[in-house]
Design a protein around this motif. Structure first.
Motif, short mmCIF file in Angstrom:
data_model
loop_
_atom_site.label_atom_id
_atom_site.label_comp_id
_atom_site.label_asym_id
_atom_site.label_seq_id
_atom_site.Cartn_x
_atom_site.Cartn_y
_atom_site.Cartn_z
N TRP A 165 0.83 -1.21 0.00
CA TRP A 165 0.00 0.00 0.00
C TRP A 165 0.86 1.26 0.00
CZ3 TRP A 165 -4.54 0.29 -1.77
CH2 TRP A 165 -5.42 -0.78 -1.63
N PHE A 166 1.95 1.18 0.77
CA PHE A 166 2.87 2.32 0.83
C PHE A 166 3.43 2.61 -0.58
CE2 PHE A 166 7.47 3.24 1.00
CZ PHE A 166 7.43 4.51 1.54
N GLY A 169 0.73 3.96 -2.89
CA GLY A 169 0.46 5.37 -2.55
C GLY A 169 1.53 6.28 -3.11
N VAL A 173 0.85 9.21 -5.86
CA VAL A 173 1.21 10.61 -5.57
C VAL A 173 2.30 11.07 -6.54
CG1 VAL A 173 2.27 12.13 -3.86
CG2 VAL A 173 0.52 10.50 -3.17
#
Ligand code: ADP
Length: 460
Positions: A165-166, A169, A173
């Motif tokens: 998930w990191f 993300g 971004v």
């Protein structure tokens, strides 16, 4: 439309994506490795403390006590004697655990060390460690510890999800940022493209913003100045064409008018007929000279026209032109003097064109000086330059007009020039030739007193 920004975005995103993947994977491996090491070390410590307790009291009661203490924990202890017989265990022994129940016999006491027996958390159901029970140099037995790998796998799975998930993300971004930045970078380029298209269509007015202090700002400034020069060029060209047509219109009107009168056969007086024919001839000469001068000037403005570079003697050229014009000076009763024009002075250039310079200057001096006046040519030279002054005592040029006389087709007083016969191109031609010879020309004048043209040329 915005291809550069897309390309830039894709390249940067690919780089960023790879970067995030590598970082995430490295982080993951490092964390898993660190965690497993931690679990194994903890298990070893636990076994070690049991071994120390047992070394002091190697009896049934203590063993029972140790096994009982380990009971509620998720870890498991097995105590072996030197023959491999199980003396105590905290939990029931599974068949898969049997192969690890090996006593640490067969070594000198100093060689016994605590080691992890099994660390393969991915495939094995547990990890295992082994510690010797040592009383001085005497080996009393072995403590084998087990810890299930299920909790480890759970932690690793959790770590995987968090990192995934990191990474995701970061990538999202990153993509947004990259596409925003690359469109910001290419926006001025798109504006410049639009501006140049406008310029090509002839709209020179639009100004690009030049407040960026980078290459894009410089480019915008260059485009702005290009637009300005083009605008100036276009304006002078239009003006010049208008002036040329105006110049041609007057003599052509004369030619048309007088020839029509003659054709109508109404004039019988031979004298008058001759007078009209003379006007026609004079006006044709004027048009001819104008066209010739225009052609000369245009030729010099096109860089590809050959321009001779020879060693030429300025003095002999000045003398030659003075002699050629002397009859005209005599008939106008104007004095023509050459001062200090004796020894040769060599410059590099095109003799025909330098002749033209003095022809125009001396002819002007004569035309704008009334009879009884005087024209002087003065020559001075130093090591590197020769200075020639053409001084007349003529009608002069008003101060406000002095900067304008070099312009093509410019004449101080239009009506006067018709009488004196100039095209307004003479000085423009002079200036162009002098520039092409790396020289310079300036003018000083006082009205009704006289005019001085001063020329500088580098000496060979
Ligand atoms: P033109 O063919 O009309 O003489 P030039 O380019 O040679 O054109 O000169 C431009 C104008 O400068 C002239 O119309 C004239 O008014 C002025 N001029 C040039 N030379 C002199 C001079 N020696 N004395 C006074 N006026 C001059």
């Amino acid at each position: 439309m915005r291809k550069i920004s897309v390309k830039l975005g894709i390249i940067l995103s690919a780089l960023f994506f790879t970067f995030v993947m590598v970082i995430s994977y490295t982080l993951y491996s490092f964390m898993v490795h660190f965690y497993i090491k931690q679990v194994a070390t903890e298990l070893l410590h636990r076994g070690h403390s049991h071994a120390i307790v047992l070394a002091n009291h190697f009896d049934h009661e203590t063993m029972h006590h140790v096994a009982m203490m380990e009971g509620p924990a998720i870890t498991m202890v097995v105590i072996l004697d030197n023959q491999g017989k199980v003396l105590a265990n905290s939990d029931p022994i599974l068949p898969t655990q049997r192969k690890y129940l090996i006593p640490m016999t067969g070594h000198p006491a100093s060689m016994y060390e605590e080691i992890p027996l099994e660390t393969d958390w991915e495939h094995s159901a547990f990890i295992a460690t082994r510690s010797p029970i040592l009383n001085g140099n005497q080996l009393l037995g072995t403590v084998v510890m087990f810890s299930p790998t299920d909790p480890i796998r759970d932690v690793v799975r959790f770590l995987k999800v968090v990192l995934l998930w990191f990474g995701l993300g970061m990538i999202i971004v990153g993509f947004i940022l990259i596409f925003y930045l690359s469109s910001r970078i290419t926006k001025p380029l798109i504006q410049m493209k639009a501006a140049t298209q406008n310029i090509a269509k002839g709209n020179y007015g639009s100004e690009l913003r030049t407040d960026r202090n980078d290459e894009l700002g410089d480019l915008a400034a260059s485009i702005n100045s290009l637009a300005k020069s083009l605008q100036h060029y276009e304006q002078t060209r239009t003006e010049f064409l208008a002036d040329v047509s105006h110049e041609l219109r007057t003599p052509l009107t004369y030619l048309k008018g007088y020839s029509e009168i003659l054709l109508q056969d109404r004039i019988t007086n031979e004298e008058e007929k001759k007078e009209f024919l003379k006007i026609i001839r004079d006006e044709s000469i004027r048009v001819h000279l104008l066209v010739q001068d225009l052609f000369e000037l245009t030729k010099m403005e096109v860089a590809s026209v050959p321009f001779e570079k020879n060693e030429i003697d300025l003095v002999s050229i000045i003398e030659k032109i003075a002699e050629r014009l002397r009859p005209a000076y005599d008939s106008d009763k104007i004095e023509l003097n050459l001062e200090n024009v004796s020894d040769s002075v060599f410059i590099e250039g095109d003799s025909k064109r330098i002749e033209q310079v003095f022809l125009n200057l001396l002819d002007n001096a004569r035309r704008y000086t009334s009879s009884g006046g005087k024209v002087e040519i003065v020559l001075e030279k130093s090591e590197t330059v020769v200075v020639i002054k053409v001084i007349d005592t003529g009608m002069g040029i008003p101060k406000s007009e002095l900067p304008l006389i070099w312009k093509r087709l410019y004449r101080v007083e239009k009506s006067r020039s018709r009488v004196t016969g100039g095209s307004g191109l003479g000085l423009a031609i002079v200036k162009k030739i002098v520039d092409l010879h790396n020289g310079s020309i300036t003018v000083d004048s006082i009205e009704n007193k006289g005019t001085t043209f001063t020329l500088h040329f580098p000496i060979l």
